[in-house]
Design a protein around this motif. Structure first.
Motif, PDB file in Angstrom:
ATOM      1  N   ASP A  50      -0.809   6.841   6.237  1.00  0.00           N
ATOM      2  CA  ASP A  50      -0.910   6.205   4.922  1.00  0.00           C
ATOM      3  C   ASP A  50       0.233   6.625   3.992  1.00  0.00           C
ATOM      4  OD1 ASP A  50      -1.575   8.820   4.498  1.00  0.00           O
ATOM      5  OD2 ASP A  50      -3.575   8.423   3.691  1.00  0.00           O
ATOM      6  N   SER A  51       1.339   7.105   4.572  1.00  0.00           N
ATOM      7  CA  SER A  51       2.476   7.509   3.749  1.00  0.00           C
ATOM      8  C   SER A  51       3.771   7.055   4.398  1.00  0.00           C
ATOM      9  CB  SER A  51       2.503   9.036   3.572  1.00  0.00           C
ATOM     10  OG  SER A  51       2.817   9.665   4.803  1.00  0.00           O
ATOM     11  N   ALA A  52       4.809   6.935   3.567  1.00  0.00           N
ATOM     12  CA  ALA A  52       6.121   6.553   4.078  1.00  0.00           C
ATOM     13  C   ALA A  52       6.645   7.614   5.039  1.00  0.00           C
ATOM     14  CB  ALA A  52       7.093   6.358   2.923  1.00  0.00           C
ATOM     15  N   ALA A  53       6.423   8.889   4.725  1.00  0.00           N
ATOM     16  CA  ALA A  53       6.898   9.972   5.589  1.00  0.00           C
ATOM     17  C   ALA A  53       6.251   9.904   6.969  1.00  0.00           C
ATOM     18  CB  ALA A  53       6.617  11.325   4.939  1.00  0.00           C
TER      19      ALA A  53
ATOM     20  N   GLU B 124       0.805  -1.223   0.000  1.00  0.00           N
ATOM     21  CA  GLU B 124       0.000   0.000   0.000  1.00  0.00           C
ATOM     22  C   GLU B 124       0.835   1.269   0.000  1.00  0.00           C
ATOM     23  OE1 GLU B 124      -3.141   0.230   2.844  1.00  0.00           O
ATOM     24  OE2 GLU B 124      -3.457  -1.937   2.882  1.00  0.00           O
ATOM     25  N   VAL B 125       2.039   1.184   0.538  1.00  0.00           N
ATOM     26  CA  VAL B 125       2.905   2.364   0.647  1.00  0.00           C
ATOM     27  C   VAL B 125       4.141   2.127  -0.209  1.00  0.00           C
ATOM     28  CG1 VAL B 125       4.234   3.827   2.219  1.00  0.00           C
ATOM     29  CG2 VAL B 125       2.077   2.816   2.987  1.00  0.00           C
ATOM     30  N   PRO B 126       4.485   3.051  -1.113  1.00  0.00           N
ATOM     31  CA  PRO B 126       5.656   2.837  -1.967  1.00  0.00           C
ATOM     32  C   PRO B 126       6.960   2.904  -1.170  1.00  0.00           C
ATOM     33  CG  PRO B 126       4.741   5.042  -2.293  1.00  0.00           C
ATOM     34  CD  PRO B 126       3.782   4.304  -1.420  1.00  0.00           C
ATOM     35  N   LEU B 127       7.578   1.726  -0.965  1.00  0.00           N
ATOM     36  CA  LEU B 127       8.825   1.617  -0.199  1.00  0.00           C
ATOM     37  C   LEU B 127       9.751   0.640  -0.905  1.00  0.00           C
ATOM     38  CD1 LEU B 127       7.538   1.194   3.485  1.00  0.00           C
ATOM     39  CD2 LEU B 127       8.839   3.137   2.651  1.00  0.00           C
TER      40      LEU B 127
ATOM     41  N   THR C 183      14.521   2.473   1.559  1.00  0.00           N
ATOM     42  CA  THR C 183      13.617   3.367   2.279  1.00  0.00           C
ATOM     43  C   THR C 183      12.971   2.656   3.462  1.00  0.00           C
ATOM     44  OG1 THR C 183      13.134   4.486   0.189  1.00  0.00           O
ATOM     45  CG2 THR C 183      11.663   4.925   2.037  1.00  0.00           C
ATOM     46  N   ALA C 184      12.604   1.398   3.261  1.00  0.00           N
ATOM     47  CA  ALA C 184      12.004   0.634   4.356  1.00  0.00           C
ATOM     48  C   ALA C 184      12.960   0.503   5.533  1.00  0.00           C
ATOM     49  CB  ALA C 184      11.585  -0.751   3.862  1.00  0.00           C
ATOM     50  N   SER C 185      14.256   0.454   5.256  1.00  0.00           N
ATOM     51  CA  SER C 185      15.241   0.337   6.333  1.00  0.00           C
ATOM     52  C   SER C 185      15.200   1.547   7.261  1.00  0.00           C
ATOM     53  CB  SER C 185      16.647   0.182   5.751  1.00  0.00           C
ATOM     54  OG  SER C 185      17.084   1.384   5.154  1.00  0.00           O
TER      55      SER C 185
END
Length: 395
Positions: free
Chosen positions: A99-102, A42-45, A49-51
């Motif tokens: 709902d966002s990576a940030a 659902e979240v672009p990672l 970035t996930a790290s």
């Protein structure tokens, strides 16, 4: 910090409260790995970035560690931990609406700040209240930290499976903070503030070579913990495991960390010289990383179990060696705050570096090889920890 002798009832209640507080220090990070596949749906990672979801809270823990003792000197240990639990609880609960990576990264950083304040204060509190059994009590404290990681890693995938919501799988751990807050608040009469003379002076260790050696040793050891916490579950998902099974495997590893965190400090408590115990733990970790790379499928349960025993013992022993350098609880607490501050800044880089290796080379194996080399370097560093020289290195 004065050496306070509490009654047996107060001591037992304090032990329970310390354990409950410590349970809150890893779920905000440990729940991410087993749910990463669902989050990325659902979240672009990407993996790099996930790290950041593991790296940045660890880095913020390192930076805030330097402020932790100063805050405790101003408002007292009890209020510092109450404030920290509120920060952790609110940051964790906020994930239900993100709902966002940030947003996820921001919540991780804020939780890391709360975690740091507790970790800065707790070793000194333990040394002052339980001076005769520091190793045993540090074992309980660190074991509870890893127990929180085990619970979060194991249970979060089931929350996802039952509800279909990875957000709830991340946010549900705010309940742990609420429970710990109630228990700790009940300790307000028995946790006294630091004495006035202690609050006038905050010792720094930035110019001491031994303090830096201890900090680097702690940081490199914790790098293996944070990297495994972030990437072991995704590593096995790439091997074809489901998120639930990979989460259970991470939970099994952290359960073995809990066992080792209790047993190893108890074994080491009888001797001031911790070098043999540290050497055995590092050799075990090296062997397990090699097994994880060379034979992950044939002994898929053995390597994580043994790795958990090694990492679980190394983490508390690194702090115990730091505490052993000084008899005064306040000075020892300041030293461990410095060691953790620098150490977490070092350790925080490992998930990012491993994620970058995975993105560039398409595999986590080279990350495991790098950690193997680091553990070998730490075996050389262990030779420096002769207790006969503690007084000479830190006066």
């Amino acid at each position: 910090m004065e050496n306070v002798r509490t009654s047996s009832t107060h001591a037992a209640w304090l032990l329970v409260s310390i354990a409950l507080v410590a349970l809150n220090l890893r779920p905000s990070m440990a729940a991410v790995g087993p749910l990463l596949s669902a989050i990325r749906g659902e979240v672009p990672l990407n993996f790099s970035t996930a790290s950041l979801l593991t790296m940045l809270p660890v880095m913020s823990m390192g930076l805030a560690m330097f402020l932790g003792m100063r805050i405790a000197l101003r408002i007292g240990e009890h209020r510092t931990i109450v404030l920290s639990l509120l920060i952790i609880g609110l940051a964790t609960a906020s994930r239900l609406y993100l709902d966002s990576a940030a947003g996820l990264i921001a919540s991780a950083i804020v939780a890391g700040l709360g975690i740091a304040l507790i970790q800065a204060v707790m070793p000194a509190l333990i040394k002052s209240r339980f001076a005769d059994n520091v190793s045993l009590l540090m074992g309980l404290y660190v074991t509870s930290i890893m127990g929180g990681a085990a619970i979060a890693a194991s249970f979060s995938p089931f929350v996802l499976a039952q509800t279909g919501s990875w957000r709830l799988g991340l946010a549900i751990w705010a309940l742990l903070a609420l429970i710990a807050l109630g228990s700790w608040y009940g300790q307000r009469s028995s946790i006294t503030s630091l004495p006035e003379e202690a609050s006038r002076h905050h010792e720094t260790f930035s110019s001491n070579a031994r303090a830096w050696l201890l900090a680097i040793f702690f940081g490199l050891g914790t790098a293996s913990y944070t990297c495994v916490l972030a990437w072991l579950a995704p590593y096995y998902v790439e091997k074809g495991w489901s998120e639930q099974h990979a989460g259970l495997l991470l939970g099994l590893l952290t359960a073995m960390e809990v066992l080792s965190g209790l047993v190893v400090p108890a074994i080491a408590n009888s001797s001031r010289d911790k070098r043999l115990v540290l050497g055995v733990l590092l050799a075990l970790i090296i062997g397990c990383f090699c097994g994880l790379i060379l034979s992950p499928e044939h002994f898929s349960l053995l390597w994580p179990c043994l790795l958990g025993l090694g990492i679980g013992g190394l983490f508390p022993m690194s702090l115990i060696v730091s505490l052993d350098h000084l008899d005064n609880p306040r000075r020892a607490g300041g030293l461990t705050a410095f060691v953790q501050g620098v150490g977490y800044l070092i350790a925080g880089l490992s998930p990012l570096i491993a994620g970058m290796i995975r993105d560039q080379l398409g595999s986590f194996e080279w990350a495991w090889w790098s950690l193997t080399a680091i553990m070998a370097l730490m075996m050389v560093m262990v030779l420096r920890f002769d207790p006969k020289g503690y007084g000479r290195h830190i006066r």
